[in-house]
Write an enzyme that holds these catalytic residues in place. Structure first.
Site, PDB file in Angstrom:
ATOM      1  N   ALA A  88       0.834  -1.213   0.000  1.00 13.88           N
ATOM      2  CA  ALA A  88       0.000   0.000   0.000  1.00 13.88           C
ATOM      3  C   ALA A  88       0.863   1.254   0.000  1.00 13.88           C
ATOM      4  O   ALA A  88       1.510   1.573   0.991  1.00 13.88           O
ATOM      5  CB  ALA A  88      -0.915   0.011   1.230  1.00 13.88           C
ATOM      6  N   TYR A 143      -8.903  10.936   7.329  1.00 19.78           N
ATOM      7  CA  TYR A 143      -9.221  12.360   7.179  1.00 19.78           C
ATOM      8  C   TYR A 143      -8.147  13.211   7.839  1.00 19.78           C
ATOM      9  O   TYR A 143      -7.812  14.300   7.362  1.00 19.78           O
ATOM     10  CB  TYR A 143     -10.632  12.643   7.722  1.00 19.78           C
ATOM     11  CG  TYR A 143     -11.623  11.789   6.984  1.00 19.78           C
ATOM     12  CD1 TYR A 143     -12.063  12.155   5.711  1.00 19.78           C
ATOM     13  CD2 TYR A 143     -12.048  10.560   7.504  1.00 19.78           C
ATOM     14  CE1 TYR A 143     -12.917  11.337   4.977  1.00 19.78           C
ATOM     15  CE2 TYR A 143     -12.905   9.735   6.785  1.00 19.78           C
ATOM     16  CZ  TYR A 143     -13.333  10.130   5.523  1.00 19.78           C
ATOM     17  OH  TYR A 143     -14.159   9.305   4.790  1.00 19.78           O
ATOM     18  N   HIS A 167      28.011  19.920 -17.097  1.00 20.44           N
ATOM     19  CA  HIS A 167      29.248  19.533 -16.401  1.00 20.44           C
ATOM     20  C   HIS A 167      30.071  18.553 -17.231  1.00 20.44           C
ATOM     21  O   HIS A 167      31.218  18.249 -16.869  1.00 20.44           O
ATOM     22  CB  HIS A 167      28.929  18.863 -15.058  1.00 20.44           C
ATOM     23  CG  HIS A 167      28.736  19.811 -13.905  1.00 20.44           C
ATOM     24  ND1 HIS A 167      27.646  20.608 -13.767  1.00 20.44           N
ATOM     25  CD2 HIS A 167      29.523  20.051 -12.813  1.00 20.44           C
ATOM     26  CE1 HIS A 167      27.744  21.299 -12.634  1.00 20.44           C
ATOM     27  NE2 HIS A 167      28.877  20.991 -12.048  1.00 20.44           N
ATOM     28  N   GLU A 184       2.362  19.065   3.375  1.00 20.58           N
ATOM     29  CA  GLU A 184       3.416  18.129   2.976  1.00 20.58           C
ATOM     30  C   GLU A 184       3.869  18.429   1.540  1.00 20.58           C
ATOM     31  O   GLU A 184       5.060  18.427   1.231  1.00 20.58           O
ATOM     32  CB  GLU A 184       2.863  16.698   3.079  1.00 20.58           C
ATOM     33  CG  GLU A 184       3.840  15.635   2.658  1.00 20.58           C
ATOM     34  CD  GLU A 184       3.270  14.210   2.803  1.00 20.58           C
ATOM     35  OE1 GLU A 184       2.290  14.032   3.559  1.00 20.58           O
ATOM     36  OE2 GLU A 184       3.804  13.303   2.164  1.00 20.58           O
ATOM     37  N   GLN A 225      24.511  17.665 -17.774  1.00 17.36           N
ATOM     38  CA  GLN A 225      24.984  17.773 -19.155  1.00 17.36           C
ATOM     39  C   GLN A 225      26.034  18.882 -19.289  1.00 17.36           C
ATOM     40  O   GLN A 225      27.065  18.699 -19.943  1.00 17.36           O
ATOM     41  CB  GLN A 225      23.778  18.061 -20.073  1.00 17.36           C
ATOM     42  CG  GLN A 225      24.070  17.918 -21.548  1.00 17.36           C
ATOM     43  CD  GLN A 225      24.368  16.469 -21.945  1.00 17.36           C
ATOM     44  OE1 GLN A 225      23.992  15.534 -21.249  1.00 17.36           O
ATOM     45  NE2 GLN A 225      25.076  16.300 -23.044  1.00 17.36           N
TER      46      GLN A 225
END
Ligand SMILES: Cc1cc2nc3c(=O)[nH]c(=O)nc-3n(C[C@H](O)[C@H](O)[C@H](O)COP(=O)(O)OP(=O)(O)OC[C@H]3O[C@@H](n4cnc5c(N)ncnc54)[C@H](O)[C@@H]3O)c2cc1C
Length: 386
Positions: free
Chosen positions: A120, A222, A327, A231, A325
């Site tokens: 889950a 809830y 770098h 969050e 990319q």
């Protein structure tokens, strides 16, 4: 002034440990104690429990931004502060707050939340962990996985089924370190965020006294939904801060590094890519800042939080890819910070509600809700239900 002091803290106490924490797969507990000494933990908590009573989300935003730039990506102080702490702060009774908050504020106790199970994740209705009412206590049985701060945690908010007949018959429990039958499994090996202790947790006939039930029995689903917007906003602030940090270090790199007799920064491709990144980050920042202010006014909607999470996590992934990319080969080397940042960023589109779940919420908010045809209730079983 607050940003300056947080930056100094990150540079002195957090950043220098990054390589060691990366190797050991976990942040030292002392990091939380030091943050507590600085007054950086659970700043929103009331003074009577040792907090500062400062609930303005912008202070947390500063912590997240400075940690992204100068601290360590696996130091999940924010999960402790604003993702789990509020469960106790808002749902807890006065007795529970007095019992738990002071040590969370000092950093002696570290917090985690355990929702996800092997079967889950997005779909919380699939939770199998159960808590059976035994009169003066609940008997907790089950297992959780992918729990952030899972090894370090002293208090874990555990989501368990209390009404097996009801699809959403969930409740929240605070499980404490040392409770008999509460065991930790592996500190899981991950693609990125190596210093973060993401762990399995097991509960075998754990007697959880009734005083450790958080909020109302069978209302856990809830309660979870209530905290989802915050969050997601926390996530959005963090992903954007990581993108900004990647942009900055890439800017330094492309000015130093030369090819074909000129700095990488002088190629038109580089300048245009940097211009695109700057534009996207600035535009996203404006929306996230608006969401922060809405959140301060308690007006942040679930769909705006989802938009912020979706957009910034996708943006972060794209920025990291472009920065690697630019770098060149160095970007693929662990010794360059951009390499780890790229790997760390991959999870942003998965956890705290995946991009697909965010799109689901946003689609419903604009009237594209296939459930309505069948006159289903508006709440759903997934983390998308907020
Ligand atoms: C590093 C890390 C830290 C974590 N920390 C925590 C923690 O502290 N506490 C905690 O409880 N959990 C934590 N998690 C778990 C995280 O929240 C879940 O991994 C996330 O919710 C996805 O669930 P899942 O892994 O079961 O994926 P699944 O739900 O199996 O999803 C698989 C794929 O299917 C897609 N999908 C699922 N449902 C739908 C849908 N309705 N429509 C379209 N597509 C869909 C998903 O988007 C995904 O692409 C963490 C995970 C990671 C990787």
């Amino acid at each position: 002034m607050f940003r300056d002091s947080v930056r100094a803290f990150m540079k002195k106490e957090i950043g220098p440990n990054t390589d060691r924490w990366h190797e050991q797969g976990i942040v030292d507990r002392e990091a939380f104690l030091k943050a507590g000494e600085q007054g950086l933990l659970l700043m929103w908590a009331d003074e009577e429990f040792g907090g500062a009573g400062v609930s303005d989300f912008r202070y947390e935003q500063v912590l997240i931004e400075e940690n992204a730039r100068y601290g360590d990506a696996g130091f999940f102080m924010t999960l402790h502060n604003r993702l789990v702490g509020p469960y106790i702060g808002e749902l807890g009774t006065h007795e529970q707050k007095a019992r738990w908050l002071p040590k969370c504020i000092s950093g002696e106790h570290i917090l985690a939340v355990a929702i996800t199970e092997p079967g889950a994740g997005s779909d919380v209705a699939g939770i199998r962990t159960r808590a059976d009412d035994k009169g003066d206590h609940y008997l907790l049985n089950g297992s959780k996985t992918y729990t952030s701060n899972g090894i370090n945690a002293d208090l874990v908010v555990v989501v368990a089924k209390t009404d097996p007949q009801a699809r959403h018959g969930l409740s929240l429990f605070v499980v404490e370190r040392g409770m008999e039958g509460f065991e930790r499994g592996r500190n899981l090996k991950k693609m990125g965020l190596k210093s973060q202790d993401t762990a399995e947790l097991f509960f075998n006939n754990v007697r959880v006294r009734k005083e450790n039930l958080l909020g109302e029995v069978n209302r856990g689903f809830y309660h979870l939904m209530h905290f989802l917007a915050e969050e997601r906003l926390l996530g959005a602030v963090g992903y954007l801060a990581a993108a900004e940090a990647a942009f900055d270090i890439t800017m330094d790199y492309i000015r130093e590094r030369k090819a074909f007799g000129q700095a990488i920064a002088e190629f038109q491709n580089t300048r245009f890519r940097m211009a695109d990144m700057r534009t996207r980050i600035d535009v996203a920042q404006a929306f996230v800042d608006q969401c922060v202010l809405e959140h301060n006014r308690k007006e942040l909607s679930a769909d705006n939080a989802a938009k912020a999470k979706l957009f910034t996590s996708e943006l972060e992934g794209r920025v990291m890819d472009d920065c690697v990319q630019l770098h060149g080969g160095a970007g693929y080397m662990d010794e360059y910070p951009i390499c780890r940042m790229y790997l760390n960023a991959r999870v942003s589109r998965i956890y705290a509600g995946s991009s697909e779940v965010m799109r689901e919420i946003i689609a419903r908010s604009i009237g594209l809700d296939p459930r309505k045809k069948h006159s289903q209730p508006s709440s759903a079983s997934s983390r998308s239900a907020a």
